[in-house]
Every structure is written in structure tokens, then in C-alpha cells.
Design a protein around this motif. Structure first.
Motif, short mmCIF file in Angstrom:
data_model
loop_
_atom_site.label_atom_id
_atom_site.label_comp_id
_atom_site.label_asym_id
_atom_site.label_seq_id
_atom_site.Cartn_x
_atom_site.Cartn_y
_atom_site.Cartn_z
N SER A 46 0.83 -1.20 0.00
CA SER A 46 0.00 0.00 0.00
C SER A 46 0.86 1.25 0.00
CB SER A 46 -0.92 0.00 1.23
OG SER A 46 -1.79 -1.10 1.20
N ALA A 100 1.03 4.13 -2.93
CA ALA A 100 0.78 5.55 -2.66
C ALA A 100 1.96 6.42 -3.09
CB ALA A 100 0.49 5.75 -1.18
N HIS A 104 -1.19 11.53 -7.07
CA HIS A 104 -2.40 10.71 -7.01
C HIS A 104 -2.25 9.57 -5.99
CE1 HIS A 104 -3.63 12.85 -10.61
NE2 HIS A 104 -2.51 12.46 -11.21
N GLN A 105 -1.90 9.96 -4.79
CA GLN A 105 -1.64 8.95 -3.76
C GLN A 105 -2.87 8.12 -3.43
OE1 GLN A 105 0.33 10.51 -0.30
NE2 GLN A 105 1.67 11.84 -1.48
N THR A 106 -4.04 8.76 -3.38
CA THR A 106 -5.27 8.04 -3.04
C THR A 106 -5.57 6.96 -4.07
OG1 THR A 106 -6.16 10.01 -1.95
CG2 THR A 106 -7.72 8.25 -2.51
N ASP A 107 -5.45 7.31 -5.34
CA ASP A 107 -5.71 6.33 -6.40
C ASP A 107 -4.74 5.16 -6.31
OD1 ASP A 107 -7.69 7.97 -7.28
OD2 ASP A 107 -6.50 8.90 -8.88
N LEU A 128 -3.11 4.14 -3.65
CA LEU A 128 -3.36 3.38 -2.43
C LEU A 128 -4.57 2.47 -2.59
CD1 LEU A 128 -2.72 2.84 0.56
CD2 LEU A 128 -4.17 4.79 1.14
N LEU A 129 -5.67 3.01 -3.10
CA LEU A 129 -6.89 2.22 -3.26
C LEU A 129 -6.68 1.10 -4.28
CD1 LEU A 129 -9.63 5.02 -3.24
CD2 LEU A 129 -9.00 3.46 -1.39
#
Length: 270
Positions: free
Chosen positions: A65, A69, A76-79, A81-82
Motif C-alpha cells: 500500500s 501511494a 495521485h496517492q489516493t488512487d 493506495l486504493l
């Protein structure tokens, strides 16, 4: 030796299974050394191995993860990570808890304990199986040659093989645990707390199902299942107390008596 492309396709499948399974297998060896009176049978290896694998899985998912990230210089860390979490969750269907459970049970069979006779054949089979499953799982793309439909077929086959191996491991381990249950509960037959049929039923889910189905009515089938579960509770309490009549043991015996009297009362009413 075979080129960069070949190494990229096969490096995970030909390295991770050997390194990771061996590293996790050391965990059960450490536990055997630290607690030889507690880690005794292949069932202990299966259950403890699953938790060792779960710890490894959690750590690995966390690291992946972070990598997701931070890719692209943190953009675009959220993208990232998800996406990493979704991929790892999908791939965790067959992963380290199952691999390590099999491997650690194999180690128990291979080493042997006072309560578990050494079975070298079973041990080697349960050690090789997770390495093979892990290797195929990490090499699906290379084996399929880029065909998405073939990847799906290989994945399903690997999952079926993995759960079949786990089922076989539990089948192999069951007789030893059933033998312990009968040894612990044998005095309860002599004292009249339990019957021989009830102790036999407590030895496994198949025996319990057969015993319950033999009852003539649904109510009696339900009562038989309750008594068998109470017998298993008594078995656990006796093991903890080392055969002494602790308050928990007395309470479990009283519960069995209560269940039996309830069944008798219902029969009289009918």
C-alpha cells in the motif's frame, strides 16, 4: 542467463515461494522450541501457521500500500493506495495464511513430537504443496503467456488445489485430535456423565452429524447436538484443569445433566 524479459516474468514465482515459505516456517520451529508442551500436533501447526501467515500477509499488504501511494513521485496517492488495496484483497483469496498453515503442519509431521509421530511423507507433501501453489499463483501471467482466459483457468485451478490440500491436511490431522478427545472423556463414560455414543460423536463433525441424524425427531436431534457441544466444552475444561474437578468442569457436567433432563422431560410430555 535467460534474459531480462524471462527474469521479469518468472522472478516472483521462482523466488518468493522458497524464501517466504521457509522464513515463515521458521516461526513454527521457534514456537516448538519455546512451548514444546503446547505445540504438539499437526492441527497446532495448521492453526498457528495460519496466524503466522496472517501476520506476514498484513505486513506485506501494508508495504504494498505504501508502494502504491508513493509511485509516480507521490502524485495521485489516493488512487495508488486504493488500487493497491483492491489488488491485494483480490489476491489474498489464496495467500499466506493458507500457505503457511500447510507448511507449518508439514514441519510438525517432518520433525515429530511426543504427541505426533513423525510422518516424513506427509511432511514433505505439505511442505511442497504450498511452495507449488505459491509459485503457480505468482507465475500465472508467465504460464498463461499473456492469455487472460488462461490466467483465469489457472487461477481457479490453483484455488481448488489449495483448498483441497488444506482439506486433506485437516483430514490427516483429525484422528489424532479425536483420539485425545476420547482419552480425556473416557472417565466421564465410567461415571455416567456421558455415553460412549456421545463421546464418539464428540470426536469429529462427521460422527456428530451421524449421531444427531440417528435421533427419531427433530427436537431430539437438536438436543443431541447440544449435548455433544457441551461434551466438547467439558473436554476443554478437563484439559485445562488437567483432570481435576475445577468449577468450570463441574459447571460443564451440570450443563450436560440439565440438557439430558430436558430431553427426558420433553419425551415424557409427548
Amino acid at each position: 542467463m535467460f534474459g531480462q524479459l524471462w527474469a521479469q516474468d518468472w522472478h516472483a514465482g521462482l523466488s518468493a515461494p522458497f524464501v517466504e515459505e521457509t522464513a515463515k516456517g521458521i516461526g513454527i520451529v521457534v514456537l516448538l522450541a519455546l512451548a514444546p508442551r503446547l505445540v504438539r500436533t499437526a492441527t497446532d501447526g495448521l492453526l498457528l501457521g495460519a496466524f503466522i501467515g496472517l501476520g506476514f500477509q498484513t505486513s506485506e499488504d501494508f508495504l504494498y500500500s505504501i508502494a502504491g501511494a508513493t509511485q509516480g513521485f507521490g502524485a495521485h496517492q489516493t488512487d495508488g493506495l486504493l488500487g493497491s488495496i483492491a489488488t491485494r484483497t483480490y489476491s489474498d483469496i489464496v495467500s499466506h495464511p493458507l500457505f503457511t498453515a500447510l507448511f507449518c503442519a508439514g514441519v510438525i509431521y517432518l520433525i515429530g513430537t511426543p504427541a505426533q509421530p513423525r510422518r516424513i511423507g506427509r511432511g514433505l507433501a505439505l511442505i511442497v504443496a504450498p511452495i507449488l501453489i505459491h509459485g503457480v499463483w505468482d507465475s500465472m501471467l508467465a504460464i498463461a503467456g499473456g492469455s487472460s482466459s488462461l490466467v483465469f483457468v489457472i487461477m481457479i485451478g490453483d484455488i481448488v488445489f489449495a483448498f483441497t490440500a488444506l482439506w486433506i491436511a485437516f483430514v490427516w490431522a483429525h484422528p489424532r485430535e479425536s483420539h485425545f478427545v476420547r482419552d480425556i472423556l473416557a472417565p466421564e463414560i465410567e461415571s455416567g456423565v456421558l455415553t460412549d455414543a456421545e463421546v464418539t460423536a464428540a470426536g469429529g463433525w462427521r460422527q456428530q452429524r451421524t449421531y444427531a441424524k440417528a435421533a427419531p425427531t427433530r427436537t431430539e436431534r437438536r438436543q443431541r447436538r447440544h449435548i455433544v457441544r457441551a461434551a466438547l466444552d467439558l473436554c476443554s475444561d478437563l484439559a485445562v484443569s488437567k483432570g481435576d474437578d475445577s468449577p468450570q468442569v463441574v459447571e460443564s457436567r451440570n450443563e450436560i445433566t440439565r440438557l439430558r433432563q430436558g430431553t427426558a422431560a420433553q419425551s415424557i410430555t409427548r
